[in-house]
Design a protein around this motif. Structure first.
Motif, PDB file in Angstrom:
ATOM      1  N   THR B 113       0.761  -1.157  -0.068  1.00  0.00           N
ATOM      2  CA  THR B 113       0.055   0.017   0.130  1.00  0.00           C
ATOM      3  C   THR B 113       0.853   1.415  -0.002  1.00  0.00           C
ATOM      4  O   THR B 113       0.650   2.363  -0.800  1.00  0.00           O
ATOM      5  CB  THR B 113      -0.928  -0.001   1.352  1.00  0.00           C
ATOM      6  N   LEU B 114       1.931   1.356   0.894  1.00  0.00           N
ATOM      7  CA  LEU B 114       2.850   2.334   0.819  1.00  0.00           C
ATOM      8  C   LEU B 114       3.433   2.536  -0.481  1.00  0.00           C
ATOM      9  O   LEU B 114       3.775   3.683  -1.106  1.00  0.00           O
ATOM     10  CB  LEU B 114       3.851   2.166   1.884  1.00  0.00           C
ATOM     11  N   ARG B 115       3.844   1.273  -1.121  1.00  0.00           N
ATOM     12  CA  ARG B 115       4.515   1.511  -2.442  1.00  0.00           C
ATOM     13  C   ARG B 115       3.401   2.064  -3.357  1.00  0.00           C
ATOM     14  O   ARG B 115       4.007   3.023  -4.419  1.00  0.00           O
ATOM     15  CB  ARG B 115       4.911   0.179  -3.002  1.00  0.00           C
ATOM     16  N   ALA B 116       2.247   1.812  -3.317  1.00  0.00           N
ATOM     17  CA  ALA B 116       1.337   2.498  -4.382  1.00  0.00           C
ATOM     18  C   ALA B 116       1.364   3.960  -3.979  1.00  0.00           C
ATOM     19  O   ALA B 116       1.090   4.764  -4.949  1.00  0.00           O
ATOM     20  CB  ALA B 116      -0.104   1.968  -4.281  1.00  0.00           C
ATOM     21  N   MET B 117       1.167   4.209  -2.684  1.00  0.00           N
ATOM     22  CA  MET B 117       1.110   5.769  -2.583  1.00  0.00           C
ATOM     23  C   MET B 117       2.308   6.337  -2.948  1.00  0.00           C
ATOM     24  O   MET B 117       2.229   7.544  -3.397  1.00  0.00           O
ATOM     25  CB  MET B 117       0.979   6.049  -0.996  1.00  0.00           C
ATOM     26  N   ALA B 118       3.372   5.936  -2.690  1.00  0.00           N
ATOM     27  CA  ALA B 118       4.929   6.409  -3.105  1.00  0.00           C
ATOM     28  C   ALA B 118       4.571   6.518  -4.680  1.00  0.00           C
ATOM     29  O   ALA B 118       5.107   7.807  -5.226  1.00  0.00           O
ATOM     30  CB  ALA B 118       6.039   5.652  -2.762  1.00  0.00           C
ATOM     31  N   LEU B 119       4.300   5.756  -5.308  1.00  0.00           N
ATOM     32  CA  LEU B 119       4.057   5.814  -6.809  1.00  0.00           C
ATOM     33  C   LEU B 119       3.207   7.002  -7.429  1.00  0.00           C
ATOM     34  O   LEU B 119       3.502   7.516  -8.428  1.00  0.00           O
ATOM     35  CB  LEU B 119       3.954   4.477  -7.417  1.00  0.00           C
ATOM     36  N   ALA B 120       2.296   6.989  -6.574  1.00  0.00           N
ATOM     37  CA  ALA B 120       1.214   7.961  -6.979  1.00  0.00           C
ATOM     38  C   ALA B 120       1.828   9.381  -6.967  1.00  0.00           C
ATOM     39  O   ALA B 120       1.691  10.079  -7.802  1.00  0.00           O
ATOM     40  CB  ALA B 120      -0.101   7.922  -5.954  1.00  0.00           C
ATOM     41  N   VAL B 121       2.332   9.498  -5.719  1.00  0.00           N
ATOM     42  CA  VAL B 121       3.061  10.798  -5.318  1.00  0.00           C
ATOM     43  C   VAL B 121       4.252  11.149  -6.800  1.00  0.00           C
ATOM     44  O   VAL B 121       4.115  12.192  -7.343  1.00  0.00           O
ATOM     45  CB  VAL B 121       4.149  10.909  -4.016  1.00  0.00           C
ATOM     46  N   ILE B 122       4.952  10.078  -7.099  1.00  0.00           N
ATOM     47  CA  ILE B 122       5.992  10.186  -8.210  1.00  0.00           C
ATOM     48  C   ILE B 122       5.513  10.510  -9.451  1.00  0.00           C
ATOM     49  O   ILE B 122       5.672  11.674  -9.977  1.00  0.00           O
ATOM     50  CB  ILE B 122       6.802   8.982  -8.284  1.00  0.00           C
ATOM     51  N   VAL B 123       4.271  10.029  -9.801  1.00  0.00           N
ATOM     52  CA  VAL B 123       3.653  10.039 -10.922  1.00  0.00           C
ATOM     53  C   VAL B 123       2.937  11.701 -11.094  1.00  0.00           C
ATOM     54  O   VAL B 123       3.139  12.295 -11.970  1.00  0.00           O
ATOM     55  CB  VAL B 123       2.320   8.913 -11.198  1.00  0.00           C
ATOM     56  N   GLY B 124       2.255  11.983  -9.948  1.00  0.00           N
ATOM     57  CA  GLY B 124       1.828  13.460  -9.970  1.00  0.00           C
ATOM     58  C   GLY B 124       2.745  14.457 -10.285  1.00  0.00           C
ATOM     59  O   GLY B 124       2.623  15.217 -10.996  1.00  0.00           O
ATOM     60  N   SER B 125       3.911  14.176  -9.327  1.00  0.00           N
ATOM     61  CA  SER B 125       5.059  15.274  -9.322  1.00  0.00           C
ATOM     62  C   SER B 125       5.672  15.326 -10.606  1.00  0.00           C
ATOM     63  O   SER B 125       5.919  16.353 -11.266  1.00  0.00           O
ATOM     64  CB  SER B 125       6.021  14.883  -8.358  1.00  0.00           C
ATOM     65  N   ARG B 126       5.960  14.207 -11.261  1.00  0.00           N
ATOM     66  CA  ARG B 126       6.609  14.020 -12.845  1.00  0.00           C
ATOM     67  C   ARG B 126       5.808  14.316 -13.856  1.00  0.00           C
ATOM     68  O   ARG B 126       6.477  15.018 -14.886  1.00  0.00           O
ATOM     69  CB  ARG B 126       6.810  12.636 -12.921  1.00  0.00           C
ATOM     70  N   ARG B 155       8.700  19.171  -8.663  1.00  0.00           N
ATOM     71  CA  ARG B 155       8.910  18.576  -9.742  1.00  0.00           C
ATOM     72  C   ARG B 155       9.917  17.577  -9.752  1.00  0.00           C
ATOM     73  O   ARG B 155       9.936  16.604 -10.212  1.00  0.00           O
ATOM     74  CB  ARG B 155       9.087  19.562 -10.917  1.00  0.00           C
ATOM     75  N   SER B 156      11.081  18.014  -9.152  1.00  0.00           N
ATOM     76  CA  SER B 156      12.312  17.215  -8.989  1.00  0.00           C
ATOM     77  C   SER B 156      11.998  16.300  -8.079  1.00  0.00           C
ATOM     78  O   SER B 156      12.878  14.850  -8.369  1.00  0.00           O
ATOM     79  CB  SER B 156      13.475  18.044  -8.608  1.00  0.00           C
ATOM     80  N   VAL B 157      11.324  16.174  -7.251  1.00  0.00           N
ATOM     81  CA  VAL B 157      11.009  15.128  -6.378  1.00  0.00           C
ATOM     82  C   VAL B 157      10.619  13.889  -7.053  1.00  0.00           C
ATOM     83  O   VAL B 157      11.107  12.698  -6.971  1.00  0.00           O
ATOM     84  CB  VAL B 157       9.971  15.407  -5.291  1.00  0.00           C
ATOM     85  N   GLY B 158       9.710  14.163  -8.009  1.00  0.00           N
ATOM     86  CA  GLY B 158       8.955  12.586  -8.725  1.00  0.00           C
ATOM     87  C   GLY B 158      10.460  12.205  -9.722  1.00  0.00           C
ATOM     88  O   GLY B 158      10.354  11.133  -9.798  1.00  0.00           O
ATOM     89  N   MET B 159      11.230  13.357 -10.261  1.00  0.00           N
ATOM     90  CA  MET B 159      12.033  12.905 -11.158  1.00  0.00           C
ATOM     91  C   MET B 159      13.084  12.118 -10.618  1.00  0.00           C
ATOM     92  O   MET B 159      13.686  11.000 -10.921  1.00  0.00           O
ATOM     93  CB  MET B 159      12.630  14.010 -12.006  1.00  0.00           C
ATOM     94  N   ILE B 160      13.540  12.603  -9.412  1.00  0.00           N
ATOM     95  CA  ILE B 160      14.816  11.918  -8.696  1.00  0.00           C
ATOM     96  C   ILE B 160      14.364  10.653  -8.210  1.00  0.00           C
ATOM     97  O   ILE B 160      14.934   9.636  -8.010  1.00  0.00           O
ATOM     98  CB  ILE B 160      15.317  13.001  -7.664  1.00  0.00           C
ATOM     99  N   SER B 161      13.336  10.587  -7.359  1.00  0.00           N
ATOM    100  CA  SER B 161      12.506   9.300  -6.820  1.00  0.00           C
ATOM    101  C   SER B 161      12.343   8.208  -7.968  1.00  0.00           C
ATOM    102  O   SER B 161      12.935   7.117  -7.515  1.00  0.00           O
ATOM    103  CB  SER B 161      11.282   9.624  -6.181  1.00  0.00           C
TER     104      SER B 161
END
Lengths: 265, 270, 266
Positions: B113-126, B155-161
């Motif tokens: 579940t945490l993984r899904a949330m992290a991926l959602a953050v990455i996608v939104g930011s990127r 924006r960089s959060v998503g890219m770097i993550s």
């Protein structure tokens, strides 16, 4: 020391890797585990320290049942089981000393280990071991600057700094040239005898196995098909382990055709 | 089957019939799409303005000369702000990316579940450009450097993550097994086996992102993010092309230097 | 800790000289403080803005696709049209350009000329390009499409010319040795070796062009970005949130499609 009974390992996809293995290794005994690739040798020794969780069966180590240990208790047991790997498994960007000291991680708290603060006797022991394996001059050298043989020596020192009672050795010589391979095997066996440890050594080189160990166990398709003295490992036994091949037509290279015969599926 | 037999002769063609038909169809489809797009764009275009373009271009190019050299002083001052935006945007991104990448990587995440949330953050930011982020943030913080830093950072959060969690997933498993086999805890394994392996990749990703952020921060001022882009925008609005050209040259030099620094550092860490 | 014993070991520090080490730390601290002070962070303004932040985040929970539906649809179509047109033209221009910018098949003067052109357009940020084109051509997708064309040419030209420079020298020599002309060398040796990469790069660039098309609208170059800018200008956060969600969805879809096609190519 180690009592394995009815050990079965099934991977989610694919056939059973181990089909009911029984094996007992006594105190101070050195066992060579031979067999074609895919026979389940690596799976077997990784089940002992639970890098792989077995599907069924029991593994008793010094009277402790390994298969049912909690995370914390498993860590405590792992401390007394050293492991040596085929590709050395060093952390390449850490120095030789850091790699060796990482063998003590099970004894040291997180923050101390993160700041590289190890007890004085451990540091002394590590330096002594590095001297014993002939790497005194490389203490602060980064591991990726070493040759294959040197890296394996670091791997050996890391396993021994744990003060183990049992050594699990996974194809220690498969990535080395023939001369270095013999030297490394000799070093491992010497150190094991010096400290009267037990050892289980996975090895595909039958000649090396015969030369350095007192007991040979042959594994084929997840089943033990040979268990006896090196001297008794004859034509019939080799055929049982590796499949049909003209074993008498051995070349002088010291390398039997075992590797080519490959998996007998 | 490029070989066919006809009248007792074996003939060779480069592609079989069905291959050729398929290829033709793809080309026709692509051409059709292109014509549709071109027609649409031309329908939306006021061609009188376009015909006027050469004159316009001539006009502003003539206004560029002679460049207002004294304006370099202003440009350099704004450049300092721009560099700070890039540096702090990257720093903020680093602080957030490391935990997000650990949560997002299959082999280090504590829970799916945490993984899904992290991926959602990455996608939104990127998926949202930093200029659009700036547009939103300016509404909250008001225009200025801080808005620029936040926009670049988010924006960089998503890219770097993303790059980081992919490298975590591709990490060499053997040293990790070896460390676990000594009885090390998960946290210790992280410090002794994961971090040393990831460090050079991480530095590379960060420096590369910093270089991109330098480019981005030169224009973030156009939507209120501060820095040299703000000067550029106001120069263009005032039709002060002799100043705009000075700013463009400054940006060009900065970008080239940043590219050089980034290439040097990345060559060194690997 | 007995420092007397010879057997002591500690991790050697990264910077050997302690003076230098502390100077570096101090320098970094001074930089951070001056930079943060220069940001002029205004807590009062941010405190007032936080109310608005709540409004914006609330809008994401109630995005509005309907009330400006026709404009959003128009913007999406415009972005896609700009993407398709610009990618096609961009690829067509950049193929001859990257032949010229490859040192192994072009004479030096041509090489330098093409390289210089590529470097110049690559150094201009897409938004700056968009501003220039909007001034010259007026608002709308035509300016946007030209912006994307030029930006694509810089991108594809660089990647493709490097790709050409990396092709196998021996096969070039082999074709030359048959007495082939320059154009025959290109057709029989260069092109077959790079054609899959050309398609791969073009599809990748299509993906990037779509992302860019969402942002150049902020400076008047058409597409969905222009619609977003209008919505933000009206403080219509619900519509803005709707547009952002549409953008995120389309960008993700494009990325997925692009990588799926590229995976099938190899």
């Amino acid at each position: 020391m180690v009592k394995i009974h009815g050990l079965i390992k099934e991977y989610p996809k694919g056939p059973q890797a181990l089909k009911g293995v029984d094996l007992t290794v006594g105190d101070g005994q050195i066992v060579a585990l031979i067999g074609p690739s895919g026979a389940g040798k690596s799976t077997l020794i990784r089940c002992i320290n639970r890098l792989i969780d077995p599907t069924e069966g029991s593994i008793e180590f010094n009277g402790t049942e390994m298969t049912s240990l909690s995370t914390r208790a498993l860590r405590t047991s792992r401390r007394t089981i050293g492991m040596i790997f085929q590709e050395y498994a060093l952390v390449e960007r850490l120095s030789v000393m850091e790699n060796v000291l990482s063998g003590q991680l099970g004894y040291v708290g997180f923050w101390k280990s993160a700041r590289r603060q190890f007890p004085q006797d451990v540091v002394e022991n590590a330096l002594k071991l590095l001297k014993r394996v002939g790497l005194s001059e490389y203490v602060d050298t980064r591991a990726d600057a070493l040759s294959g043989g040197q890296r394996q020596r670091v791997g050996i020192a890391r396993a021994l700094v744990q003060q183990p009672q049992l050594l699990l050795v996974d194809e220690p010589t498969a990535s080395l040239d023939p001369k270095t391979a013999r030297q490394i095997m000799r070093l491992i066996v010497e150190l094991v005898r010096e400290r009267s440890l037990s050892a289980i050594i996975n090895i595909h080189d039958v000649q090396l196995a015969k030369m350095f160990t007192e007991r040979i166990v042959g594994l084929r398709d997840g089943v033990i098909v040979y268990d006896g003295a090196p001297a008794d490992l004859d034509h019939a036994a080799l055929t049982a382990i590796y499949g049909e091949e003209d074993w008498e037509a051995d070349t002088d290279s010291g390398e039997p055709a075992a590797a080519e015969v490959g998996s007998g599926e | 089957m490029p070989l066919t037999e006809k009248d007792g002769l074996i003939q060779w063609t480069r592609k079989s019939r069905s291959e050729r038909i398929r290829e033709h169809l793809i080309w026709v489809g692509a051409a059709f799409l292109f014509v549709l797009a071109a027609r649409y764009i031309s329908g939306q275009t006021i061609w009188i303005f376009v015909l006027d373009a050469p004159r316009q271009a001539q006009d502003f190019i003539s206004r560029m000369f002679p460049p207002d050299v004294r304006y370099f002083n202003r440009a350099i001052g704004a450049l300092w702000d721009t560099i700070n935006i890039a540096v702090f945007g990257t720093l903020i991104a680093i602080v957030f990316s490391i935990p997000i990448a650990i949560l997002a990587a299959k082999n280090t995440t504590p829970h799916p579940t945490l993984r899904a949330m992290a991926l959602a953050v990455i996608v939104g930011s990127r998926s949202v450009n930093s200029l659009i982020w700036a547009l939103l943030i300016v509404q909250i913080t008001g225009p200025g450097l801080f808005a620029g830093v936040l926009a670049i950072g988010i924006r960089s959060v998503g890219m770097i993550s993303k790059l980081l969690y992919e490298s975590i997933e591709e990490i060499n498993r053997e040293p990790i097994e070896a460390t676990l086999a000594t009885g090390a805890s998960r946290a210790q394994t992280f410090v002794y086996a994961y971090i040393p392996q990831l460090m050079p990749i991480f530095v590379g990703i960060t420096v590369y992102r910093w270089e991109i952020n330098i480019r981005e921060s030169t224009i973030i001022g156009i939507v209120g993010g501060g820095g040299i882009g703000f000067l550029l925008n106001s120069a263009i609005n005032r039709l002060a092309w002799n100043q705009a050209v000075v700013i463009l040259i400054t940006i060009l030099a900065t970008v080239i230097v940043a590219e050089w620094v980034s290439a040097k550092v990345r060559a060194k860490v690997t | 800790m007995s420092n007397q014993t010879q057997a002591a070991w500690s991790k050697p520090p990264l910077i050997k000289s302690p003076v230098l080490r502390y100077l570096v730390v101090a320098g970094v601290l001074v930089y951070i403080v001056t930079a943060v002070l220069s940001f002029g962070i205004n807590p009062a303004r941010i405190a007032r803005g936080l109310g608005r932040a709540g409004e914006i985040f609330g809008a994401f929970l109630r995005p509005d696709f309907i009330s400006r539906g026709p404009q959003i649809w128009e913007g999406v179509i415009e972005s896609i049209a700009m993407t398709v047109g610009a990618t096609a033209v961009g690829v067509l221009i950049s193929i001859p350009l990257s032949l010229g910018a490859a040192s192994n098949i072009s004479p030096l003067p041509v090489y330098l000329l093409c390289r210089a052109f590529l470097v110049t357009i690559r150094s201009l940020h897409v938004v700056v390009l968009a501003i220039l084109f909007v001034i010259m051509l007026g608002f709308g997708p035509f300016a946007g499409a030209l912006t994307l064309v030029l930006n694509s040419v810089g991108f594809i030209g660089k990647l493709l010319s490097e790709e050409i420079e990396n092709i196998d020298d021996e096969s070039l020599e082999a074709v030359r040795a048959t007495g082939a002309t320059w154009s025959q060398v290109v057709v029989f040796s260069v092109w077959p070796q790079v054609v899959t990469r050309v398609i791969g790069i073009s599809i990748y660039r299509m993906d990037i062009n779509f992302r860019q098309s969402t942002v150049i609208g902020l400076v008047g170059a058409g597409g969905i970005g222009a619609v977003l800018d209008t919505a933000m200008g009206r403080y219509d956060y619900n519509t803005a949130a709707g547009i952002l969600i549409v953008i995120i969805g389309l960008v993700l879809g494009g990325e997925y499609l692009s990588s799926a096609i590229r995976r099938r190519l190899t």
